[in-house]
Design an enzyme around this catalytic site. Structure first.
Site, PDB file in Angstrom:
ATOM      1  N   HIS A 258     -17.126  39.721   7.085  1.00 11.65           N
ATOM      2  CA  HIS A 258     -17.830  39.847   5.530  1.00 11.65           C
ATOM      3  C   HIS A 258     -16.806  40.519   4.622  1.00 11.65           C
ATOM      4  CE1 HIS A 258     -20.785  40.924   2.214  1.00 11.65           C
ATOM      5  NE2 HIS A 258     -21.315  39.775   3.096  1.00 11.65           N
ATOM      6  N   GLU A 313     -25.195  34.787   8.313  1.00 13.95           N
ATOM      7  CA  GLU A 313     -25.537  33.332   8.448  1.00 13.95           C
ATOM      8  C   GLU A 313     -25.673  32.918   9.886  1.00 13.95           C
ATOM      9  OE1 GLU A 313     -25.859  32.171   5.981  1.00 13.95           O
ATOM     10  OE2 GLU A 313     -24.321  31.473   4.723  1.00 13.95           O
TER      11      GLU A 313
END
Ligand code: ACO
Length: 369
Positions: A258, A313
């Site tokens: 991320h 996700e």
């Protein structure tokens, strides 16, 4: 003679990707990448997802920003869905090979925003579930199903998609998902929306632009490929060797890493908690946990200087798959959930009135002497 471009000078080595650059003040959400915490208007995401409906979470996010004629967001969204359905004919008159996402953009462009007193944020956010369900039905050669304005968004979305009322656990899971991804600081798609809004273009243009930014696998396009990865691994005992092979080929593991989090994305656990509320004995969850464990170990070894952990996700894919949503709809559903967040940022951006226009370093040829 013009000098050849030096591609090395175009690589990220001398470009920051705006990492750490502050572009806006916001009261909407705060992402703490060190602690792994997400606040929406002062409330942790864990206190919202699984506790509030999508509509109530949006009302929390939109407080002081969007005023509703009726004061009741659930009713206003029901009305917006019915209005949006009147425009799905435009989506039917499109080339057969359009994807759901592409057809949703057509539907959004065709949405009538000029004949009502409804705020654009309500009309656009309320339309998105209708556009998704209609686009999928058209793709399958089926007639779009009209909305039921009395239902809450998650319930009606699944009904319009599947053609029959969805079981309660599926509605709860989708509701939890939509709240989980409602807003998340200045991510790439929200930034895109704010850039467009800063030019004084319309909210609809900002949302369509944001959809484009969302689609890529480095952002909201990752959950479909997460499921592809689980399929490719096949069995829990294959996880470690598959992951090692993938990393040594230079590929990225979808659902990990991320820009902001240097620890686990808190939304991963919110969605995993949602999985625990579904009927158990889900072999995909067992497989996912094995792949996650192998991936985290392999990433720590391969990239010791960069903390790479599970992002939202990964469990998005497992949760939505578990309630029967096709992987081709994961990114479109992400857009449904994020649209009220984009709209809120557009409203904040409009209030500043400042054009967002950064600079670039010219590394091209100089004029010939
Ligand atoms: N798998 C393998 N290596 C990775 C991964 C990954 N998932 N993520 C980052 N890395 C590596 C990069 O190769 C890079 O290594 P290097 O320095 O040796 O070249 C290093 O970690 C830093 O990566 P960057 O791309 O510079 O980090 P950035 O902040 O730009 O990227 C991103 C963040 C795009 C999310 C990245 O982690 C990634 O590609 N993840 C996989 C795709 C994904 O899961 N996308 C969904 C993100 S969540 C969301 O948007 C809703």
């Amino acid at each position: 003679m013009t000098k050849a471009l030096k591609h090395a000078e175009l690589t990220p080595a001398n470009v920051t990707g705006l990492e750490g650059v502050i572009v806006a003040n916001t009261v909407l959400s705060d992402v703490d990448g060190v602690k792994g915490a997400l606040l929406l208007r002062g409330k942790p995401i864990e206190a919202l997802a699984g506790h509030l409906s999508f509509e109530d979470a949006i009302a929390h996010l939109w407080q002081d920003l969007v005023s509703l004629p009726s004061g009741d967001l659930r009713r206003a969204f029901g009305t917006a869905r019915v209005r949006a359905f009147a425009g799905v004919a435009a989506m039917q008159a499109t080339p057969a090979d359009l994807t759901v996402f592409e057809r949703m953009r057509v539907g959004l462009s065709a949405l009538s925003l000029h004949e009502t007193q409804t705020p654009d944020a309500v009309a656009i956010s309320g339309a998105m579930p209708v556009l998704l369900a209609a686009a999928q039905r058209i793709k399958e050669g089926l007639s779009p199903i009209a909305p039921d304005s009395g239902l809450r968004t998650a319930e009606d979305l699944l009904r319009m998609l599947l053609g029959t009322p969805a079981p309660g656990h599926a509605v709860e899971a989708v509701d939890r998902y939509l709240v989980t991804i409602l807003d998340h600081g200045l991510n790439a798609s929200t930034f895109a929306a704010r850039v467009i809004a800063s030019t004084q273009a319309d909210m609809r243009d900002a949302v369509i632009g944001a959809m484009g930014a969302l689609k890529g696998p480095l952002h909201g396009g990752a959950p479909g490929p997460v499921l592809d990865m689980l399929d490719a691994v096949g069995r829990p005992e294959n996880a470690a060797s598959w992951v090692d092979q993938e990393l040594s080929s230079g590929a990225r593991l979808m659902g990990f890493g991320h820009r902001v989090y240097r620890t686990r994305d808190p939304r991963a656990d919110v969605l995993k908690a949602g999985l625990r509320k579904l009927p158990q004995n889900n072999p995909k969850l067992v497989l996912a946990e094995a792949v996650e464990m192998a991936a985290l170990a392999a990433l720590a070894k391969a990239k010791p200087d960069r903390a790479l952990d599970t992002n939202v996700e990964f469990y998005t894919a497992v949760l939505l798959d578990a309630v029967g949503i096709d992987r081709s709809l994961f990114t479109p559903l992400f857009a449904v959930g994020r649209t009220p967040g984009w709209c809120a940022h557009v409203l904040e951006q409009q209030a500043t009135g400042k054009l967002i226009r950064p600079g670039s370093r010219y590394v091209g040829p100089k004029p010939d002497a």
